[in-house]
Motif scaffolding. Structure first.
Motif, PDB file in Angstrom:
ATOM      1  N   ALA A  68       0.827  -1.209   0.000  1.00  0.00           N
ATOM      2  CA  ALA A  68       0.000   0.000   0.000  1.00  0.00           C
ATOM      3  C   ALA A  68       0.863   1.263   0.000  1.00  0.00           C
ATOM      4  CB  ALA A  68      -0.926  -0.001   1.209  1.00  0.00           C
ATOM      5  N   ALA A  69       2.181   1.099  -0.099  1.00  0.00           N
ATOM      6  CA  ALA A  69       3.142   2.207  -0.115  1.00  0.00           C
ATOM      7  C   ALA A  69       3.083   3.036   1.163  1.00  0.00           C
ATOM      8  CB  ALA A  69       2.965   3.082  -1.350  1.00  0.00           C
ATOM      9  N   LEU A  70       2.726   2.398   2.268  1.00  0.00           N
ATOM     10  CA  LEU A  70       2.708   3.078   3.562  1.00  0.00           C
ATOM     11  C   LEU A  70       4.068   3.008   4.233  1.00  0.00           C
ATOM     12  CD1 LEU A  70      -0.765   1.842   4.780  1.00  0.00           C
ATOM     13  CD2 LEU A  70      -0.172   4.147   4.000  1.00  0.00           C
ATOM     14  N   VAL A  71       4.856   2.017   3.861  1.00  0.00           N
ATOM     15  CA  VAL A  71       6.246   1.929   4.297  1.00  0.00           C
ATOM     16  C   VAL A  71       7.091   1.615   3.062  1.00  0.00           C
ATOM     17  CG1 VAL A  71       5.719   1.191   6.660  1.00  0.00           C
ATOM     18  CG2 VAL A  71       6.146  -0.531   4.918  1.00  0.00           C
ATOM     19  N   SER A  72       8.326   2.075   3.070  1.00  0.00           N
ATOM     20  CA  SER A  72       9.230   1.823   1.945  1.00  0.00           C
ATOM     21  C   SER A  72       9.756   0.386   2.018  1.00  0.00           C
ATOM     22  CB  SER A  72      10.402   2.800   1.986  1.00  0.00           C
ATOM     23  OG  SER A  72      11.237   2.509   3.100  1.00  0.00           O
ATOM     24  N   ARG A  73      10.383  -0.041   0.955  1.00  0.00           N
ATOM     25  CA  ARG A  73      10.987  -1.385   0.943  1.00  0.00           C
ATOM     26  C   ARG A  73      12.055  -1.481   2.036  1.00  0.00           C
ATOM     27  NH1 ARG A  73      11.960  -4.133  -4.252  1.00  0.00           N
ATOM     28  NH2 ARG A  73      10.389  -5.511  -3.432  1.00  0.00           N
ATOM     29  N   ARG A  74      12.837  -0.430   2.192  1.00  0.00           N
ATOM     30  CA  ARG A  74      13.888  -0.415   3.221  1.00  0.00           C
ATOM     31  C   ARG A  74      13.273  -0.527   4.613  1.00  0.00           C
ATOM     32  NH1 ARG A  74      17.410   4.019   5.661  1.00  0.00           N
ATOM     33  NH2 ARG A  74      19.307   2.901   6.185  1.00  0.00           N
ATOM     34  N   GLU A  75      12.226   0.252   4.868  1.00  0.00           N
ATOM     35  CA  GLU A  75      11.553   0.196   6.168  1.00  0.00           C
ATOM     36  C   GLU A  75      10.962  -1.190   6.408  1.00  0.00           C
ATOM     37  OE1 GLU A  75      10.203   4.911   6.394  1.00  0.00           O
ATOM     38  OE2 GLU A  75       8.913   3.432   5.414  1.00  0.00           O
ATOM     39  N   ALA A  76      10.356  -1.763   5.369  1.00  0.00           N
ATOM     40  CA  ALA A  76       9.773  -3.105   5.496  1.00  0.00           C
ATOM     41  C   ALA A  76      10.856  -4.129   5.831  1.00  0.00           C
ATOM     42  CB  ALA A  76       9.044  -3.488   4.209  1.00  0.00           C
ATOM     43  N   ASN A  77      12.008  -4.017   5.184  1.00  0.00           N
ATOM     44  CA  ASN A  77      13.107  -4.948   5.471  1.00  0.00           C
ATOM     45  C   ASN A  77      13.609  -4.783   6.902  1.00  0.00           C
ATOM     46  OD1 ASN A  77      13.049  -6.178   2.962  1.00  0.00           O
ATOM     47  ND2 ASN A  77      14.553  -4.779   2.088  1.00  0.00           N
ATOM     48  N   MET A  78      13.664  -3.549   7.368  1.00  0.00           N
ATOM     49  CA  MET A  78      14.091  -3.308   8.751  1.00  0.00           C
ATOM     50  C   MET A  78      13.064  -3.879   9.738  1.00  0.00           C
ATOM     51  SD  MET A  78      15.674   0.514   8.325  1.00  0.00           S
ATOM     52  CE  MET A  78      16.082   0.727  10.037  1.00  0.00           C
ATOM     53  N   LEU A  79      11.783  -3.705   9.438  1.00  0.00           N
ATOM     54  CA  LEU A  79      10.735  -4.270  10.295  1.00  0.00           C
ATOM     55  C   LEU A  79      10.847  -5.791  10.346  1.00  0.00           C
ATOM     56  CD1 LEU A  79       7.730  -2.059   9.145  1.00  0.00           C
ATOM     57  CD2 LEU A  79       8.724  -2.082  11.431  1.00  0.00           C
ATOM     58  N   ARG A  80      11.025  -6.409   9.176  1.00  0.00           N
ATOM     59  CA  ARG A  80      11.153  -7.872   9.125  1.00  0.00           C
ATOM     60  C   ARG A  80      12.345  -8.345   9.955  1.00  0.00           C
ATOM     61  NH1 ARG A  80      10.308  -6.807   3.708  1.00  0.00           N
ATOM     62  NH2 ARG A  80       8.162  -7.159   3.102  1.00  0.00           N
ATOM     63  N   ALA A  81      13.456  -7.628   9.851  1.00  0.00           N
ATOM     64  CA  ALA A  81      14.647  -8.009  10.617  1.00  0.00           C
ATOM     65  C   ALA A  81      14.386  -7.882  12.121  1.00  0.00           C
ATOM     66  CB  ALA A  81      15.835  -7.140  10.215  1.00  0.00           C
ATOM     67  N   ALA A  82      13.698  -6.829  12.521  1.00  0.00           N
ATOM     68  CA  ALA A  82      13.454  -6.593  13.947  1.00  0.00           C
ATOM     69  C   ALA A  82      12.509  -7.616  14.562  1.00  0.00           C
ATOM     70  CB  ALA A  82      12.904  -5.183  14.154  1.00  0.00           C
ATOM     71  N   ILE A  83      11.551  -8.122  13.782  1.00  0.00           N
ATOM     72  CA  ILE A  83      10.553  -9.043  14.349  1.00  0.00           C
ATOM     73  C   ILE A  83      10.878 -10.514  14.082  1.00  0.00           C
ATOM     74  CG2 ILE A  83       8.700  -7.350  14.343  1.00  0.00           C
ATOM     75  CD1 ILE A  83       8.415 -10.010  11.805  1.00  0.00           C
ATOM     76  N   SER A  84      12.013 -10.771  13.481  1.00  0.00           N
ATOM     77  CA  SER A  84      12.414 -12.143  13.156  1.00  0.00           C
ATOM     78  C   SER A  84      12.601 -12.995  14.412  1.00  0.00           C
ATOM     79  CB  SER A  84      13.727 -12.104  12.372  1.00  0.00           C
ATOM     80  OG  SER A  84      14.330 -13.362  12.345  1.00  0.00           O
ATOM     81  N   ARG A  85      12.280 -14.270  14.296  1.00  0.00           N
ATOM     82  CA  ARG A  85      12.480 -15.184  15.427  1.00  0.00           C
ATOM     83  C   ARG A  85      13.962 -15.323  15.754  1.00  0.00           C
ATOM     84  NH1 ARG A  85      10.469 -18.496  11.391  1.00  0.00           N
ATOM     85  NH2 ARG A  85       8.441 -18.543  12.402  1.00  0.00           N
ATOM     86  N   ASP A  86      14.830 -15.031  14.776  1.00  0.00           N
ATOM     87  CA  ASP A  86      16.269 -15.062  15.053  1.00  0.00           C
ATOM     88  C   ASP A  86      16.685 -13.859  15.897  1.00  0.00           C
ATOM     89  OD1 ASP A  86      16.544 -17.381  13.543  1.00  0.00           O
ATOM     90  OD2 ASP A  86      16.898 -16.263  11.697  1.00  0.00           O
ATOM     91  N   THR A  87      16.029 -12.737  15.700  1.00  0.00           N
ATOM     92  CA  THR A  87      16.332 -11.528  16.459  1.00  0.00           C
ATOM     93  C   THR A  87      15.745 -11.613  17.862  1.00  0.00           C
ATOM     94  OG1 THR A  87      16.333 -10.224  14.428  1.00  0.00           O
ATOM     95  CG2 THR A  87      16.101  -9.011  16.488  1.00  0.00           C
ATOM     96  N   ILE A  88      14.498 -12.046  17.950  1.00  0.00           N
ATOM     97  CA  ILE A  88      13.820 -12.175  19.244  1.00  0.00           C
ATOM     98  C   ILE A  88      13.982 -13.634  19.686  1.00  0.00           C
ATOM     99  CG2 ILE A  88      11.695 -11.782  20.541  1.00  0.00           C
ATOM    100  CD1 ILE A  88      10.730 -10.086  18.142  1.00  0.00           C
ATOM    101  N   ALA A  89      15.161 -13.955  20.140  1.00  0.00           N
ATOM    102  CA  ALA A  89      15.506 -15.340  20.457  1.00  0.00           C
ATOM    103  C   ALA A  89      15.008 -15.718  21.855  1.00  0.00           C
ATOM    104  CB  ALA A  89      17.006 -15.543  20.334  1.00  0.00           C
ATOM    105  N   LEU A  90      13.687 -15.766  21.983  1.00  0.00           N
ATOM    106  CA  LEU A  90      13.054 -16.141  23.246  1.00  0.00           C
ATOM    107  C   LEU A  90      12.082 -17.280  22.991  1.00  0.00           C
ATOM    108  CD1 LEU A  90      12.260 -12.515  24.450  1.00  0.00           C
ATOM    109  CD2 LEU A  90      14.064 -14.006  25.332  1.00  0.00           C
ATOM    110  N   LYS A  91      11.665 -17.935  24.033  1.00  0.00           N
ATOM    111  CA  LYS A  91      10.691 -19.021  23.906  1.00  0.00           C
ATOM    112  C   LYS A  91       9.288 -18.444  23.734  1.00  0.00           C
ATOM    113  CE  LYS A  91      13.187 -22.682  26.109  1.00  0.00           C
ATOM    114  NZ  LYS A  91      13.813 -23.163  24.913  1.00  0.00           N
ATOM    115  N   LEU A  92       8.447 -19.236  23.080  1.00  0.00           N
ATOM    116  CA  LEU A  92       7.032 -18.875  22.936  1.00  0.00           C
ATOM    117  C   LEU A  92       6.347 -19.048  24.275  1.00  0.00           C
ATOM    118  CD1 LEU A  92       6.243 -20.626  19.545  1.00  0.00           C
ATOM    119  CD2 LEU A  92       6.495 -18.190  19.951  1.00  0.00           C
ATOM    120  N   PRO A  93       5.343 -18.313  24.647  1.00  0.00           N
ATOM    121  CA  PRO A  93       4.649 -17.269  23.898  1.00  0.00           C
ATOM    122  C   PRO A  93       5.265 -15.878  24.076  1.00  0.00           C
ATOM    123  CG  PRO A  93       3.447 -17.662  25.905  1.00  0.00           C
ATOM    124  CD  PRO A  93       4.621 -18.637  25.894  1.00  0.00           C
ATOM    125  N   LEU A  94       6.319 -15.770  24.893  1.00  0.00           N
ATOM    126  CA  LEU A  94       6.937 -14.469  25.143  1.00  0.00           C
ATOM    127  C   LEU A  94       7.419 -13.828  23.845  1.00  0.00           C
ATOM    128  CD1 LEU A  94       7.782 -12.350  27.217  1.00  0.00           C
ATOM    129  CD2 LEU A  94       9.941 -13.606  27.510  1.00  0.00           C
TER     130      LEU A  94
END
Length: 153
Positions: free
Chosen positions: A108-134
């Protein structure tokens, strides 16, 4: 070179963009013939790339005169987008749903490709290396906060 799924997705998105109603009706077999693939390939593309999380509504009618209707669901205003973010994310969100929402915002062009990539990196299970459901709870908080900050610019 792009794979057949990418080509089918691009073709359907082009049809949606050219449609005055923002919707297309296709016959699975006709599309399979056009791309020289099996009809299940069309099902795969539609079920993985045209989901509600990514901003599409899909209806199908089976039978001889059956069709698949794909409609783009637009996000109209900032308030509606923020409401949509809170509704979609809730108190916890898994990685797949989070990435779907990011994809929808990028499409929807609400975020740029760069911003989307940064968001994906920040919310990745590799980045948030905690157990579920936390992990899903922290992902939800991060994603809501980041998206609302980006959209309020």
């Amino acid at each position: 070179m792009r794979n057949i799924s990418d080509l089918i997705e691009q073709y359907l998105k082009q049809m949606l963009q050219e449609s005055p109603e923002g919707a297309v009706e296709i016959q699975r077999n006709d599309l399979a013939d056009r791309f020289s693939c099996v009809p299940s390939q069309i099902n795969y593309v539609i079920s993985t790339r045209f989901t509600m999380e990514k901003g599409y509504m899909v209806e199908s009618k089976r039978g001889g005169g059956g069709y698949i209707r794909i409609k783009r669901v637009d996000l109209p205003s900032l308030n509606a987008i923020q409401f949509h973010i809170h509704q979609t994310i809730g108190e916890c969100v898994d990685q797949s749903a989070a990435e779907g929402l990011i994809y929808q915002m990028e499409e929807a062009a609400l975020v740029s490709r760069r911003e989307a990539n940064m968001l994906r990196a920040a919310i990745s299970r590799d980045t948030i290396a905690l157990k579920l459901p936390l992990r899903d709870e922290i992902r939800a908080r991060l994603l809501k906060s980041m998206l609302i900050s980006l959209l309020a610019r």
